[in-house]
Design an enzyme around this catalytic site. Structure first.
Site, short mmCIF file in Angstrom:
data_model
loop_
_atom_site.label_atom_id
_atom_site.label_comp_id
_atom_site.label_asym_id
_atom_site.label_seq_id
_atom_site.Cartn_x
_atom_site.Cartn_y
_atom_site.Cartn_z
N LYS A 38 0.84 -1.21 0.00
CA LYS A 38 0.00 0.00 0.00
C LYS A 38 0.87 1.25 0.00
CE LYS A 38 -0.19 -0.19 5.05
NZ LYS A 38 -1.00 -0.57 6.22
N TYR A 265 16.15 29.91 7.30
CA TYR A 265 15.08 30.77 7.84
C TYR A 265 15.15 30.89 9.36
CZ TYR A 265 12.86 30.14 3.28
OH TYR A 265 12.59 30.12 1.93
N MET A 313 11.59 23.86 2.05
CA MET A 313 10.78 23.03 1.16
C MET A 313 11.64 22.20 0.21
SD MET A 313 7.75 24.12 -1.48
CE MET A 313 6.74 24.88 -0.22
C1 LIG Z 1 -0.22 -1.60 6.82
C2 LIG Z 1 -0.80 -2.86 7.28
C3 LIG Z 1 0.02 -3.99 7.49
C4 LIG Z 1 1.52 -3.97 7.42
O1 LIG Z 1 2.04 -3.56 8.66
P1 LIG Z 1 3.61 -3.50 8.94
O2 LIG Z 1 3.70 -3.09 10.36
O3 LIG Z 1 4.15 -2.46 8.02
O4 LIG Z 1 4.16 -4.85 8.67
C5 LIG Z 1 -0.61 -5.19 7.80
N1 LIG Z 1 -1.95 -5.26 7.91
C6 LIG Z 1 -2.76 -4.19 7.76
C7 LIG Z 1 -4.22 -4.35 7.92
C8 LIG Z 1 -2.21 -2.96 7.46
O5 LIG Z 1 -3.01 -1.90 7.31
#
Ligand SMILES: *Cc1c(COP(=O)(O)O)cnc(C)c1O
Length: 372
Positions: A38, A265, A313
């Site tokens: 993801k 800055y 930035m």
């Molecule tokens: C993001 C996520 C994972 C992965 O978690 P990690 O700690 O990065 O291994 C697993 N299960 C779900 C439901 C998640 O949202």
């Protein structure tokens, strides 16, 4: 590897590291690995991370949104993919047509999954229960109705229930054991209404390593895939993992300044003595956290140099002291700390956050270069 000539900044993604990390976790756990890609593979590139993970022995992919799953399908990835976070009133037609499995947290989502079926092509679902995290996942008082309805729909061929899953809080080992016990209740209840989900999964990286009982049929590995540790007190190397991302830049300007000179800055940094400053062409737009102003370190020419003043930035300045540095010299912002460079976790500590956020937020302006 080093920065390509003419490149100002880049994130190198080591695909062998990703494949090796999967192999290591497969050996350690002995169960199926779902590679979690993801959020563009935690900033590493979802497609390349998925391909490398499958090469290393992952048998499933996990994403949050259906859109992320469809992008993998469009790129030709045919491995099982699960998506678990949905909008209100979801339309799952494209997901079901593309054989994307759906995490289902309640009756409305179950109905939407059934409605998306066409003829023999019915939705594949993994029922998600809340075992303590209080996010998505069906709350306990809805399990019986959800499971009974799913079992009925499966019996009449409108749905395939492939999985049952939940997610842990990592609040403490005791909390995770308690959640595991609650999950066992869900498993028993599902069985009592005739469901036999083949893939039960609960553990992300943390529990996959620390809580063997939570490995069940499959572990969902995100941060460990990318070679980073989810533990505050254990490094990647302690876990046998290798960080896959190295963030690099080329020094864009060098200046020798007298004591008293203000930098960036607000002049939060003023040189205490004559010193050499080097300009690094990465900023918070690229995901270098502004909260690490004055605290993060980089490596240039074998020297650790600290951020001087505020991260802007597009750029930040580091204090090289009396060390040699020239325009074009390579800056390693973070990478594999066993090679003597700072880690994503060092930057997380400097910014008061976690390594997940450091790699995931590396911006679109930073070209990714894959190796391996
Ligand atoms: C993001 C996520 C994972 C992965 O978690 P990690 O700690 O990065 O291994 C697993 N299960 C779900 C439901 C998640 O949202």
């Amino acid at each position: 590897m080093s920065l390509r000539a003419g490149t100002m900044r880049e994130a190198e993604i080591d695909l062998d590291a990703i494949a090796d990390n999967v192999r290591h976790i497969r050996r350690l756990t002995g169960v199926e690995v779902m590679a979690v890609v993801k959020a563009d593979g935690y900033g590493h590139g979802a497609l390349r991370a998925a391909v490398a993970a499958l090469h290393g022995g992952a048998t499933r992919l996990g994403v949050a949104d259906v859109g992320e799953a469809l992008a993998l399908r469009r790129a030709g990835v045919s491995a099982p993919v699960l998506a678990w976070l949905h909008p209100p009133h979801p339309d799952f037609a494209e997901a079901v047509a593309a054989d994307v499995a759906l995490g289902i947290s309640g009756s409305a989502q179950l109905d939407a999954a059934v409605a998306a079926g066409r003829g023999d092509r019915v939705a594949t679902v993994h029922l998600k229960v809340d075992t303590g995290l209080s996010r998505n996942g069906a709350p306990r008082d809805e399990w019986r109705r959800l499971f009974a309805e799913a079992a009925r729909l499966e019996r009449i061929g409108r749905l395939r229930v492939e999985g049952l899953f939940s997610h842990l809080s990592n609040a403490s080992e005791a909390d995770d054991r308690a959640a595991l016990a609650v999950f066992d209740e869900a498993t028993a209840l599902a069985a009592s209404v005739g469901l036999r989900p083949r893939v039960r999964h609960l553990a992300a990286t943390h529990a996959a390593i620390a809580l063997p009982e939570a490995r069940l049929d499959c572990v969902r590995i995100g941060i460990g895939l990318y070679g980073l540790s989810p533990f505050a007190d254990r490094t990647s190397a302690d876990l046998g993992l290798r960080p896959a991302m190295t963030l690099r830049a080329a020094v864009a300007a060098v200046r020798r300044v007298p004591a008293g000179t203000g930098v960036s800055y607000g002049y939060d940094f003023r040189a205490e003595r004559d010193t050499t400053l080097a300009l690094v062409p990465l900023g918070y737009a690229d995901g270098v956290p502004r909260q690490a102003s004055g605290a993060g370190t980089v490596r240039i020419n074998g020297v650790r140099a600290r951020v001087a003043g505020r991260i802007a930035m597009d750029q930040f300045v580091v204090d090289m002291g009396d060390h040699d540095v020239s325009v074009g010299d390579e800056v390693v912002v973070f990478g594999d700390p066993t090679l003597g460079v700072p880690s994503a976790s060092d930057w997380a500590d400097a910014a008061g956050t976690i390594n997940y956020e450091i790699v995931t937020r590396i911006g679109a302006r930073v070209p990714r270069r894959q190796v391996g």
